[in-house]
Design an enzyme around this catalytic site. Structure first.
Site: not given
Ligand code: MIC
Ligand code: SF4
Length: 643
Positions: A64-65, A119, A379, A535, A537
């Site tokens: 989806d990203h 996520d 965000r 995030s 990440r």
């Protein structure tokens, strides 16, 4: 003594430790999710563990990203993830099927279960009564392999909702109110549990908007009870069997309490550049705007989209405004197409985007320079939109839609009477974009497809006896993972290529950081409070690891980032006296002798500023397991040692 809902679910999943607040507990994970931008790393890590099939009840990989395919990189990543899924027992949600959190809520989430996702907005699942937590990819890989997930046993905050939202005041305004009161640091170490009479006035997608953006509080997660409304939602999704009623005991004891009277709330907006910089829309009304984006995992449900269509019906988008709409999932888009709402949006002049993260992660639709953009996202960190001086305001879909028509910030309450929008009794269900894994007996014949973009992740070494290194970077408070490792259309395709992506590490703060760090060989980063917010990440830890960062000394850390640093074998330390922060300059030489021993002996560690000739103290607030991980040089080395 009665239990909170959080305590009930956590204790039912407890495999290590005791439910003592502030201490480390290990929990069993029922479900995992990944998205592509963090997923490639998570699956490389899973492969490195050598576990043939996932051991969770359900694991799902979403694309989806990075759905733009400007070069081969993203397509290769998708193919890699798809083939890993097929082989190792993971469901694969193809690009176009929607945003991970929206789809997971619709098709997989189950009340009372535990979910971790690579996520930070995984807490969306709290909208149907799950304990759903954002984690680093390595933690998700370990959970897929049947390993325990560790968290600090959280405090539980009761948010007592009373009353009912007034027409055109939205769930988004509830969470913006909570952010205004508690701030982006207010949820650290806590689960936010919603209770009270007001809960039953909110639908599941509305609850999910609230738990989704609880991530911006820095909270471990947020949760709603599972009740008749949850039951109806699951029934409409053809998943009635997944329903269990769940709530806190009447005499449950909470650590803090916040009271919100829904009927008193008004439309709110988070102003640039922080989700807790909240003002009322009425204060901002009249300000000219350039762009409106509606969608993201916060606000892209069918209910949100139906409200938007209701507002746009028969109208035209202001000629000075670009309106982009990304419905959150194939299911939502399909239903909008069938019920005519999509035609209303197109007719009004909206630009319809794919069901994906899109502009939320800087994949297209960057605003014009200095552009004012109203977004229904979660965000608004500086530069995240892809336009460095873009001015992003976070609002409800209602505020966004009406403002797109008027061209200025507009209070949706000017629309007058409430719209009569109800969710259908049955959603359109077609899971043909979710590919199930191959049968276990066939797995050996499946080849994992790796393109040239997939590079191995950096290897971390066991902890050195002494860290003697220069401070390669000094940064201030509230540094986000978007500062450390930015996203956007140019950088996201490099998520499986750490050497290449590290060229952008901290580039928004200091373009020379990458070269300086490499030249120094090893170094230490110094920062302020809430370092690493945002995030999940792990690239924000893996890129510094690749660039030789050995330790990070800050005033305080955000939860997921601190865990990611430890997983990468980078030592996270906090100033014992915050005033010492002011005494260190970039390029000072800092020395920590016998670091392993010092960590083993206790919390307080001595650091020498060799350049300025003074000692100061830092804290290593670590569990025994985290210490072991650091000695081993990170989670992968630790897991290998212990298996
Ligand atoms: C985000 O909203 O910042 C992201 C992109 O979804 C991240 C994950 C990532 O960086 O891949 C998150 O929230 O964890
Ligand atoms: Fe995607 Fe944005 Fe949600 Fe992150 S916050 S998962 S980028 S929609």
């Amino acid at each position: 003594m009665g239990q909170t809902l959080t305590e009930k679910i956590l204790s039912a999943h407890l495999v290590e430790g005791e439910m003592v607040k502030g201490s480390e507990i290990g929990i069993r994970i029922d479900q995992t999710l990944t998205q592509d931008a963090t997923g490639t790393m998570a699956y490389l890590e899973f492969e490195a563990m050598g576990v043939p099939r996932v051991k969770t009840e359900r694991s799902v990989a979403y694309i989806d990203h990075n759905t733009l395919q400007n070069g081969f990189e993203n397509a290769d990543d998708h193919r890699f993830i798809g083939s890993v899924c097929k082989k190792h027992g993971i469901y694969f949600s193809r690009p176009g099927n929607g945003i991970c959190h929206q789809v997971h809520l619709e098709r997989f989430g189950i009340p009372g279960k535990t979910l971790i996702g690579s996520d930070s907005h995984t807490p969306t699942g709290g909208g149907i009564g799950m304990i759903a937590i954002g984690a680093g990819g390595m933690d998700v890989a370990v959970a897929m392999g049947g390993g325990t997930y560790y968290i600090t046993c959280p405090k539980v905050v009761k948010v007592n909702l009373t009353g009912k939202l007034q027409p055109w005041v939205a769930a988004k305004d509830v969470i913006l109110e909570v952010l205004k009161r508690l701030s982006v640091k207010g949820g650290v170490g806590k689960v936010i549990e919603y209770c009270g009479e007001g809960v039953k006035t909110l639908s599941v997608p509305e609850r999910a908007t609230i738990t989704n953006m609880g991530a911006e509080l820095g909270a471990t997660t947020s949760i709603f009870p599972s009740d008749e409304i949850t039951h109806e939602f699951l029934k409409a999704q053809g998943r009635e069997d997944a329903y269990t009623p769940l709530c806190a005991d009447a005499d449950a004891v909470y650590d803090e309490e916040v009271n919100i009277d829904l009927s008193k709330l008004e439309p709110l907006a988070a102003c640039p550049h922080s989700p807790d910089n909240v003002k009322s829309v009425s204060e901002l009304s009249g300000m000219k705007i350039d762009q409106v984006c509606i969608g993201s995992c916060t606000n892209s449900s069918l209910l949100d989209m139906m409200k938007v269509a209701h507002i746009l019906k028969g109208k035209t988008v202001n000629p000075d405004v670009s309106l982009a709409i990304a419905p959150g999932s194939k299911q939502v888009l399909n239903m909008l197409a069938n019920n005519g709402a999509l035609a209303i949006m197109i007719d009004a002049g909206a630009r319809i985007l794919e069901s994906a993260c899109g502009p939320c992660i800087g994949m297209g639709q960057s605003p014009n320079s200095k552009g004012i953009s109203l977004r229904t996202f979660n965000r608004n960190f500086e530069g995240r939109s892809g336009t460095k001086d873009g001015q992003i305001y976070l609002v409800s879909p209602e505020t966004a839609a009406i403002s797109a028509l008027t061209g200025v910030f507009t209070d949706p309450r000017t629309l007058g009477d409430a719209a009569d929008i109800t969710l259908p009794e049955k959603f359109t269900i077609n899971d043909n974009m979710i590919v199930p894994p191959a049968d276990e007996k066939d797995m050996d014949s499946i080849e994992v497809l790796r393109g040239p973009n997939i590079k191995p992740f950096p290897v971390s070494e066991p902890l050195a006896e002494t860290i003697d290194a220069k401070c390669s970077l000094k940064v201030g408070d509230n540094i986000t993972t978007d500062h450390i490792m930015p996203a956007g259309a140019k950088i996201l395709p490099l998520r499986s290529n750490i050497p290449k992506i590290s060229e952008f590490c901290f580039a928004v703060c200091d373009e020379k950081f990458h070269d300086r760090a490499l030249e120094l060989g090893k170094s230490i980063i110094v920062g302020g409070s809430n370092y690493g917010q945002g995030s999940s990440r792990e690239h924000a830890a893996l890129a510094p690891l690749y660039l030789g960062v050995k330790a990070v000394i800050v005033k305080s850390f955000a939860r997921i980032h601190m865990a990611n640093l430890i997983n990468a074998g980078i030592v996270p330390l906090t100033f014992a006296n915050e005033s010492d922060y002011d005494k260190i300059d970039q390029m000072d030489e800092l020395k920590i002798e016998n670091i392993g021993k010092q960590i083993a002996n206790g919390k307080v560690i001595k650091v020498t500023n060799v350049t300025k000739g003074f000692d100061f103290e830092v804290n290593a607030d670590l569990s025994d397991r985290q210490k072991e991980m650091l000695y081993a040089g990170g989670l992968l080395n630790y897991t290998k040692q212990n298996s």
